[in-house]
Scaffold this motif. Sequence first.
Motif, mmCIF file in Angstrom:
data_model
loop_
_atom_site.group_PDB
_atom_site.id
_atom_site.type_symbol
_atom_site.label_atom_id
_atom_site.label_comp_id
_atom_site.label_asym_id
_atom_site.label_seq_id
_atom_site.Cartn_x
_atom_site.Cartn_y
_atom_site.Cartn_z
ATOM 1 N N GLU A 166 0.989 -1.136 0.132
ATOM 2 C CA GLU A 166 -0.084 -0.025 0.042
ATOM 3 C C GLU A 166 0.883 1.213 0.006
ATOM 4 O O GLU A 166 0.687 2.210 -0.595
ATOM 5 N N ARG A 184 1.229 4.000 -2.942
ATOM 6 C CA ARG A 184 1.144 5.618 -2.669
ATOM 7 C C ARG A 184 1.969 6.472 -2.916
ATOM 8 O O ARG A 184 1.985 7.470 -3.417
ATOM 9 N N LEU A 199 -4.495 4.667 5.374
ATOM 10 C CA LEU A 199 -4.144 5.036 4.077
ATOM 11 C C LEU A 199 -5.414 5.277 3.049
ATOM 12 O O LEU A 199 -5.356 6.130 2.191
ATOM 13 N N ARG A 200 -6.172 4.293 3.223
ATOM 14 C CA ARG A 200 -7.242 4.410 2.276
ATOM 15 C C ARG A 200 -8.400 5.555 2.621
ATOM 16 O O ARG A 200 -9.394 5.519 2.073
ATOM 17 N N GLU A 236 -8.206 8.639 2.805
ATOM 18 C CA GLU A 236 -7.341 9.953 2.366
ATOM 19 C C GLU A 236 -8.206 11.139 2.476
ATOM 20 O O GLU A 236 -7.731 11.974 2.898
#
Length: 356
Positions: free
Chosen positions: A72, A76, A266-267, A269
């Motif tokens: 991930e 990114r 992270l998902r 955002e």
Amino acid sequence: MSETSPKLRAELEGIPTYKPGRPAAAGGPVAYKLSSNENPYPPLPGVLETVTAAAGAFNRYPDMACTELMSELAERFAVPVSHVATGTGSVGVAQQLIQATSGPGDEVIYAWRSFEAYPIITQISGATSVKVPLTPGDVHDLDAMADAITDRTRLIFVCNPNNPTGTAVRRAELERFLDRVPGDALVVLDEAYREFVRDSEVPDGVALYRDRPNVCVLRTFSKAYGLAGLRVGFAIAHEPVAAALRKTAVPFGVSQLAQDAAVASLRAEDALLGRVGSLVSERSRVVDGLRGQGWTVPETQANFVWLRLGERTADFAAVCERAGVVVRPFPGEGVRVTVGETEANDVFLKAAEVFR
Ligand code: PMP
């Protein structure tokens, strides 16, 4: 607190004393913790659900290779997975970096004052700390840092933005500095507060590392992402450095909870950007408020402000504590105050006004 200030004493009498511990104890005076640059928001959307789901598997060890988080992160930042290394907070990764590069007889350069962990982890490795004073404006003195390099220099920390001053170095001067560093010394760009940077002249370390094999970028989930309690940080660096980090990692050092929460964060955002935006607005309000009261506040690009108070540091921290905000005093130097939720910032601004 000053014996000579009846006005201050009278104002303070009117402020209820807080009890240290968790903020907002039911019914009692509220204590706000503005001492560790934490995020006042709860975990990002989806994180609690993810973590709750992972709780049923605590009898199992985590994924030692942090596979999902690594890929991930690689996606990114548009870097190869082999350029990513995760660790137990970014301080854990910093300690691994020293362990992998430095030992007795070697030198580690960093600005001072800067992040308190640098001298500690350098000492643990047996290497020698070379502390280069900040400029009078509390900014990294990169020319002096370059002048301090010797053939024993193994590692150089550039904390950008700097903890505890919040000041940041800009692209042109950082590039000039990097050009002066010999290839066998590793420059660590510690960007724990990167998400709060709004000055477009402050470079993203990930852009700088790409064509510089001796640059390593440190980031964390503890600040903008609000996962300080779960302990997960990471480095982006070229293959030999990242591989050395993986070799020096504490086995299973990043719990499954931390890995899953980091991936879910992270998902999320959009929510992250919204929260960081609000904190950056609050930062402007705090800085403007302090300046309006007559304080000198260095330009901050992080989620905290720095007030140079010298001998008045302890008194100022005591006034804040009495008012219900816990700040971070650096005895004889100044205080660092995290930008928190609006109410906390209001209490802090009131305490600063009373003190002034
Ligand atoms: N670097 C800097 C500059 C910091 O201020 C901090 C936290 N105070 C860290 C690294 C470490 O953060 P963590 O270990 O929680 O990732």
